[in-house]
Each structure stands twice: as structure tokens, then as C-alpha cells.
Design a protein around this motif. Structure first.
Motif, PDB file in Angstrom:
ATOM      1  N   GLU A 380       0.831  -1.203   0.000  1.00 56.06           N
ATOM      2  CA  GLU A 380       0.000   0.000   0.000  1.00 56.06           C
ATOM      3  C   GLU A 380       0.859   1.244   0.000  1.00 56.06           C
ATOM      4  OE1 GLU A 380      -3.418   2.154   2.768  1.00 56.06           O
ATOM      5  OE2 GLU A 380      -2.963   0.031   3.061  1.00 56.06           O
ATOM      6  N   ILE A 381       1.928   1.226   0.798  1.00 51.77           N
ATOM      7  CA  ILE A 381       2.864   2.363   0.810  1.00 51.77           C
ATOM      8  C   ILE A 381       3.490   2.531  -0.567  1.00 51.77           C
ATOM      9  CG2 ILE A 381       5.053   3.206   1.733  1.00 51.77           C
ATOM     10  CD1 ILE A 381       4.286   1.830   4.388  1.00 51.77           C
ATOM     11  N   ASP A 382       3.927   1.423  -1.182  1.00 52.15           N
ATOM     12  CA  ASP A 382       4.533   1.493  -2.515  1.00 52.15           C
ATOM     13  C   ASP A 382       3.579   2.115  -3.516  1.00 52.15           C
ATOM     14  OD1 ASP A 382       6.807   0.328  -1.533  1.00 52.15           O
ATOM     15  OD2 ASP A 382       6.398  -1.672  -2.350  1.00 52.15           O
ATOM     16  N   ALA A 383       2.303   1.724  -3.444  1.00 51.46           N
ATOM     17  CA  ALA A 383       1.314   2.248  -4.388  1.00 51.46           C
ATOM     18  C   ALA A 383       1.117   3.754  -4.206  1.00 51.46           C
ATOM     19  CB  ALA A 383      -0.013   1.518  -4.215  1.00 51.46           C
ATOM     20  N   GLN A 384       1.084   4.209  -2.948  1.00 55.16           N
ATOM     21  CA  GLN A 384       0.912   5.635  -2.676  1.00 55.16           C
ATOM     22  C   GLN A 384       2.091   6.441  -3.204  1.00 55.16           C
ATOM     23  OE1 GLN A 384       0.379   5.711   1.555  1.00 55.16           O
ATOM     24  NE2 GLN A 384      -1.751   5.014   1.485  1.00 55.16           N
ATOM     25  N   ILE A 385       3.297   5.906  -3.002  1.00 55.93           N
ATOM     26  CA  ILE A 385       4.496   6.598  -3.473  1.00 55.93           C
ATOM     27  C   ILE A 385       4.538   6.615  -4.998  1.00 55.93           C
ATOM     28  CG2 ILE A 385       7.015   6.439  -3.572  1.00 55.93           C
ATOM     29  CD1 ILE A 385       5.949   7.651  -1.009  1.00 55.93           C
ATOM     30  N   ALA A 386       4.147   5.500  -5.622  1.00 56.51           N
ATOM     31  CA  ALA A 386       4.131   5.438  -7.081  1.00 56.51           C
ATOM     32  C   ALA A 386       3.154   6.461  -7.644  1.00 56.51           C
ATOM     33  CB  ALA A 386       3.764   4.035  -7.543  1.00 56.51           C
ATOM     34  N   ASP A 387       2.004   6.632  -6.999  1.00 60.15           N
ATOM     35  CA  ASP A 387       1.021   7.622  -7.444  1.00 60.15           C
ATOM     36  C   ASP A 387       1.599   9.027  -7.419  1.00 60.15           C
ATOM     37  OD1 ASP A 387      -0.873   5.692  -7.887  1.00 60.15           O
ATOM     38  OD2 ASP A 387      -1.946   6.014  -5.998  1.00 60.15           O
ATOM     39  N   LYS A 388       2.506   9.279  -6.488  1.00 59.44           N
ATOM     40  CA  LYS A 388       3.126  10.599  -6.375  1.00 59.44           C
ATOM     41  C   LYS A 388       4.416  10.704  -7.195  1.00 59.44           C
ATOM     42  CE  LYS A 388       1.418  11.225  -1.632  1.00 59.44           C
ATOM     43  NZ  LYS A 388       1.811  11.408  -0.205  1.00 59.44           N
ATOM     44  N   ALA A 389       4.707   9.657  -7.978  1.00 58.83           N
ATOM     45  CA  ALA A 389       5.928   9.623  -8.797  1.00 58.83           C
ATOM     46  C   ALA A 389       7.183   9.805  -7.939  1.00 58.83           C
ATOM     47  CB  ALA A 389       5.863  10.680  -9.899  1.00 58.83           C
ATOM     48  N   GLN A 390       7.194   9.183  -6.753  1.00 60.86           N
ATOM     49  CA  GLN A 390       8.329   9.319  -5.845  1.00 60.86           C
ATOM     50  C   GLN A 390       9.037   7.984  -5.564  1.00 60.86           C
ATOM     51  OE1 GLN A 390       7.091  11.257  -2.238  1.00 60.86           O
ATOM     52  NE2 GLN A 390       6.482  13.126  -3.268  1.00 60.86           N
ATOM     53  N   SER A 391       8.756   6.973  -6.364  1.00 62.69           N
ATOM     54  CA  SER A 391       9.354   5.665  -6.108  1.00 62.69           C
ATOM     55  C   SER A 391      10.881   5.724  -6.113  1.00 62.69           C
ATOM     56  CB  SER A 391       8.874   4.649  -7.151  1.00 62.69           C
ATOM     57  OG  SER A 391       7.484   4.448  -7.050  1.00 62.69           O
ATOM     58  N   HIS A 392      11.442   6.632  -6.918  1.00 64.43           N
ATOM     59  CA  HIS A 392      12.898   6.711  -7.032  1.00 64.43           C
ATOM     60  C   HIS A 392      13.445   8.053  -6.554  1.00 64.43           C
ATOM     61  CE1 HIS A 392      13.022   2.892  -9.118  1.00 64.43           C
ATOM     62  NE2 HIS A 392      12.069   3.315  -9.919  1.00 64.43           N
ATOM     63  N   THR A 393      12.638   8.794  -5.781  1.00 66.63           N
ATOM     64  CA  THR A 393      13.114  10.080  -5.260  1.00 66.63           C
ATOM     65  C   THR A 393      12.833  10.261  -3.775  1.00 66.63           C
ATOM     66  OG1 THR A 393      11.039  11.173  -5.900  1.00 66.63           O
ATOM     67  CG2 THR A 393      12.861  11.246  -7.486  1.00 66.63           C
ATOM     68  N   ASN A 394      12.048   9.377  -3.174  1.00 67.40           N
ATOM     69  CA  ASN A 394      11.724   9.497  -1.754  1.00 67.40           C
ATOM     70  C   ASN A 394      12.661   8.603  -0.964  1.00 67.40           C
ATOM     71  OD1 ASN A 394      10.392   9.021   0.881  1.00 67.40           O
ATOM     72  ND2 ASN A 394       8.720  10.219  -0.003  1.00 67.40           N
ATOM     73  N   VAL A 395      13.567   9.206  -0.192  1.00 68.72           N
ATOM     74  CA  VAL A 395      14.608   8.426   0.476  1.00 68.72           C
ATOM     75  C   VAL A 395      14.070   7.607   1.641  1.00 68.72           C
ATOM     76  CG1 VAL A 395      16.350  10.127  -0.192  1.00 68.72           C
ATOM     77  CG2 VAL A 395      15.306  10.268   2.072  1.00 68.72           C
ATOM     78  N   LYS A 396      12.879   7.955   2.116  1.00 72.46           N
ATOM     79  CA  LYS A 396      12.279   7.203   3.215  1.00 72.46           C
ATOM     80  C   LYS A 396      11.376   6.087   2.701  1.00 72.46           C
ATOM     81  CE  LYS A 396       9.229   7.652   7.253  1.00 72.46           C
ATOM     82  NZ  LYS A 396       8.418   8.575   8.083  1.00 72.46           N
ATOM     83  N   LEU A 397      10.405   6.443   1.871  1.00 67.92           N
ATOM     84  CA  LEU A 397       9.368   5.493   1.475  1.00 67.92           C
ATOM     85  C   LEU A 397       9.560   4.916   0.084  1.00 67.92           C
ATOM     86  CD1 LEU A 397       6.237   7.415   2.827  1.00 67.92           C
ATOM     87  CD2 LEU A 397       7.536   5.607   3.951  1.00 67.92           C
TER      88      LEU A 397
END
Length: 531
Positions: A380-397
């Protein structure tokens, strides 16, 4: 403050440019350095300015460092004191310029409180962080008239104390004078100290208004009702980051009983229930620590990890926690309680709370349903981050980020911690070592995860110290990207970002292998760690 250069530069300036030839590409710096010489015209200034110029050009963003310095000198009541300090200790030029180049938040703090820079350089930056007792004594000295202070005045004192020590910790971190474990432990100790002082102040106020809360214990004896603050998350694990919320829960001894009543302003005030008293205490404590003042907050307070989240009571009796976790406790709450730690208030009650939740957190067996819930949480966290286009820019999530390393550790603790008590450790890196020692993975994997965790936590601090904000996302602006790349020794953002992607991909590969394929509920000897 910019100096107008004479038609023929003075000899000292020619010598300085010859010693630091890179200055030729920065005429504005030459003018600023000339102005500094005019402002501090003693005989030693020329030599110091040569050192200053070399240090300036080595910073991550020289122009910003210079601008922040000039602003600081304009607002300081005694700018010559900094100059004298630099002449005595030239290495402190680098310390100062690094702060001014790499953190707008700390630079602004110094301009609001110019005297703090001399305190930092003379008394703090090269010394280990104060021990908890020393830090508490320092705060108590500042709050020595606290019994006469109104809540707003005490809150101002707590904020100023917090921010000055944030400056100390941030300056040491930016200048590589403290490793990440020391920095996060220092931040956690600072929060502990401030929360304890807040508890003491708020209890004095409430006792004066309502009397002391009392209850009858199991032996039939009436005694004061204890109160304890439980630190959760990174605070509980001594891993607080530079701009983190502090996750708190509040526990008290017993619903049964009431306060003793009080005389206030020559008026008798009737007793109130213990529950009402401790809810008031939780509210006041949250406000005194998390309330805003001219310089912001001491710490942002997050109470959402308590039973029933935002719908739950702010403070609960010990037995209410037991009833909740027994009947309604969820897997995510087990994970949250892995890092629970009593941080302020009644130590006896805190120990009772920890003993109460241990069987819930560290169960002898975690079934398939529990493991599935953990996997669902992460997806679920991965999906939320992917929606925000942060999968490869968010150092925490993001993928391969801090959360994946923490999940990796905590999954093993939840599965095996009930049978292997040595794995019950709040601190991530310490727990990682214990998992290695117990044979769950080889030293090479432990080294990879340790180095990645340290890298990501330091990067997280760099991002947060820039504006003092709770961010975990790599910057988008070109100037911010270039500054971050230079902080890490790269000539370009592309080179830095590729290195970041390589490191996080390594973590994600490890995590995926374990999380998606190797998670099985323990039930036979082959699933226990090797010797």
C-alpha cells in the motif's frame, strides 16, 4: 555589504587572488572580500581572507554561503567577535561556511540569534553531545523561575533551548563531526529532555488547579497516580531525524480515583476524575511542546499511534491499553511498539507498560495472516508513493529507501523476537547486528544494509536541514540538486543521482527477495536461524 574595488587593487588583494586563482571566475566574491577587509582592517585580516576564500570556494554553494555571512554580519551586534574567533581558530571558518552554504534553516536561526554562533564555535561544535543529565540540568537552569512562568513563557524557553541545540547537532552533522548514530541519539535525547521538562511544568500547573490525582493500589493503599510518556517510532529507537515529528502515547496508573482538590485564588476547586486530569495534562503537554512561537515549535507532536488513532482518548489507564491490545491490536501496532520506550514521567509506570505490551509485540508465533498483513502494508505504501511519482526520489518510502531496511529488520523481529529475546532491540543498526550474529544472514549482507541505512539517514538529514522541513524527497530545482551533488563530492546531479539509484536498487533487491518470497511463518527447525 559590497566593496567598490579601486582602479588599482591593493597588493594584499593581488596576493590573495594569486593564492586562490579560482577567484578570477568570481568577481563578485572579490568585491565582497575587499569589503570584508575594509570592515575588519587589522593586520591579520589579509591572511585570514586568503584562507576564507579557499574555504568559501570548497563549499557546496559559495554564493549562498557568502550571502548568508554578509546578512549575519549586518544583524550581529558584535561582528568583530566572529572575526576574532576565526583568527584564533581558522578551522572554524570551514565549520561556519558549511552551515551557511548547506542550511537555510540554520542560517536563518543564526541571523535571529547572532550570539548563538559564538556559543557554537567556542563551546559546542567540537565537544560531544551533553549526557542526558547534563542536558536536563542546563534546561532546568533556564527554567529556574518556571514555577512563576505562564505556560506561554515556559513554551518560549523550551523552544529556544530546543533550537539552540538543533543548531549544535545540525552543525556537527553537516561538518561530519558526528556520525549518524550520534546525531540521531543526540536529537532523541534532546526531545526526551524537553518532554520531561514539559511534563514537570504542566503537572505543577494542574496540581495547583485541581490537586494531585490519587488512586488506591492493589494493596488498598492510597497513593499518587503516576503518568508516563511513551516515545514511539524513531524517538523510541533513539533514531530521531532532524525534522521529525515526535510520536507519543500517554499512560497513567488508574481510572479509579480523583484529584485531591485545590484552593486557587482563595477559591476552593472541587476534585476532578483522574481521567479528566490526565487528558488535560496530555493536551497541555502537546500544546507546550508543539505550539508555535516566533521561531516555530520545539517539536511537532504526533499522537496518532495511540489506540483508536485520532478517535481515541489522548491518555489511557494502563489496564485500558492491555484491554485494547488484547482485543483489537493489529499487526501494524505490533510493529509500532517494537520501538516503544518510556521517555518521561513515572519510570515505574513506564516499566509496567513495557512489560504489559511485550507479549503482544513479541509473540511466540506469527501466523500467515499476520505476515500477509505486513506485506499488504508495504504494498500500500509502494502504491501511494508510485502515485506521487516518488518511487525513485523518496529516500524514506521509495524503493530501496529507509523504510525497506526498517521493514526488513522489523519483520525478522516480529517473526523471531518472541523466541529469541536477544533480537528485541529498538535501534535499527543494533538490531541488524544481532540478526547477523544470530545467523539470519551473512556479514556481507549486514554490511550492505548498514552502509545503505547510514547513507540514507544522512541524506535525509541533508534534505531536512535545508529548510527545517519534514521532507524526504530529493530536490527538483537545479540549484538545490547541484548543491546536494557537491555535498556528496559529485560534479553533477546526474552522477549523484545514478549513485543514489545504484545504492537503493541494491537494498530493494535484498528486500524483495525476502519480503516477496522468503516470508514464511516459522514452524519447523529449518526455518530457525543457523548457528
Amino acid at each position: 555589504m559590497t566593496g567598490r574595488l579601486p582602479p588599482e587593487p591593493p597588493t594584499w588583494l593581488k596576493d590573495l587572488i594569486a593564492a586562490v586563482p579560482e577567484l578570477d571566475a568570481h568577481p563578485q566574491f572579490i568585491s565582497d572580500i575587499y569589503a570584508l577587509h575594509q570592515r575588519f582592517p587589522d593586520a591579520a585580516t589579509a591572511d585570514l581572507l586568503t584562507h576564507f576564500a579557499a574555504c568559501l570556494l570548497r563549499t557546496a554553494e559559495p554564493m549562498r554561503a557568502m550571502n548568508h555571512l554578509l546578512r549575519y554580519l549586518d544583524v550581529s551586534a558584535a561582528p568583530e567577535a566572529l572575526w576574532h574567533q576565526w583568527q584564533l581558530y581558522p578551522e572554524q571558518v570551514t565549520y561556519t561556511l558549511t552551515i551557511l552554504a548547506e542550511s537555510s534553516f540554520l542560517s536563518t536561526m543564526l541571523c535571529r540569534h547572532p550570539d548563538w554562533l559564538l556559543w557554537l564555535l567556542e563551546d559546542a561544535i567540537n565537544r560531544p553531545s551533553p549526557l542526558p543529565d547534563a542536558l536536563a540540568a542546563e534546561l532546568q537552569q533556564q527554567l529556574q523561575d518556571d514555577s512563576q512562568q505562564a505556560g506561554a513563557e515556559a513554551a518560549d524557553t523550551l523552544r529556544a533551548f530546543t533550537h539552540r541545540h538543533l543548531l549544535r547537532i545540525g552543525a556537527q552533522d553537516l561538518n561530519d563531526l558526528a556520525d549518524i548514530e550520534a546525531a540521531t541519539a543526540a536529537l532523541s535525547t534532546l526531545a526526551d529532555t524537553v518532554v520531561q521538562a514539559g511534563v514537570d511544568h504542566c503537572r505543577r500547573e494542574l496540581d495547583a488547579e485541581h490537586g494531585k490525582p490519587m488512586f488506591v493500589d492493589g494493596t488498598g493503599e492510597q497513593r499518587p497516580c503516576g503518568f508516563c510518556v511513551i516515545g514511539m517510532g524513531k524517538l523510541g529507537g533513539y533514531e530521531l531525524n532532524f525534522s521529525s515529528d515526535i510520536d507519543l502515547m500517554f499512560v497513567y496508573d488508574s481510572y479509579e480515583g480523583q484529584t485531591s482538590g485545590a484552593v486557587l485564588n482563595d477559591q476552593w476547586r472541587a476534585p476532578i476524575s483522574n481521567h479528566e486530569y490526565f487528558v488535560k495534562l496530555a493536551q497541555r503537554l502537546t500544546n507546550i511542546i508543539g505550539g508555535n512561537g516566533p521561531d516555530g515549535q520545539a517539536f511537532r507532536v504526533d499522537l496518532r499511534l495511540r489506540p483508536d488513532g485520532t478517535q481515541g482518548q489522548l491518555a489511557l489507564a494502563l489496564l485500558a491499553y492491555e484491554a485494547y491490545y488484547t482485543r483489537f491490536g493489529q499487526t501494524w501496532e505490533q510493529m509500532a511498539l517494537l520501538k516503544a520506550r518510556p521517555i518521561a514521567g513515572d519510570a515505574r509506570l513506564g516499566a509496567a507498560f513495557m512489560a504489559l505490551v511485550e507479549p503482544f509485540v513479541y509473540q511466540r508465533h506469527l501466523d500467515r495472516e499476520g505476515l500477509t498483513r505486513i506485506q499488504d502494508m508495504k504494498r500500500e505504501i509502494d502504491a501511494q508513493i508510485a502515485d506521487k511519482a516518488q518511487s525513485h526520489t523518496n529516500v524514506k518510502l521509495g524503493l530501496g529507501g529507509i523504510r525497506e531496511i526498517e521493514f526488513f529488520i522489523q519483520i525478522h523481529q516480529l517473526i523471531y523476537g518472541g523466541r529469541y529475546p536477544e533480537l528485541q532491540d529498538r535501534q535499527s543498526l543494533s538490531a541488524l547486528s544481532k540478526l547477523r550474529d544470530a545467523g539470519f544472514f551473512d556479514p556481507e549482507l549486514e554490511t550492505t544494509l548498514r552502509e545503505s541505512y547510514i547513507y540514507l539517514r544522512r541524506l535525509e538529514h541533508r534534505l531536512q536541514m535545508e529548510q527545517g522541513s519534514q521532507t524526504h524527497t530529493l530536490p527538483r530545482q537545479d540549484s538545490s540538486r547541484q548543491r546536494l551533488a557537491r555535498q556528496y563530492g559529485f560534479d553533477s546531479w546526474d552522477a549523484f543521482y545514478q549513485d543514489y539509484l545504484d545504492k537503493t536498487q541494491t537494498v530493494h533487491d535484498v528486500f524483495t527477495r525476502v519480503f516477496d518470497h522468503d516470508l514464511e511463518p516459522p514452524g519447523n527447525p529449518s526455518e530457525t536461524p543457523s548457528a
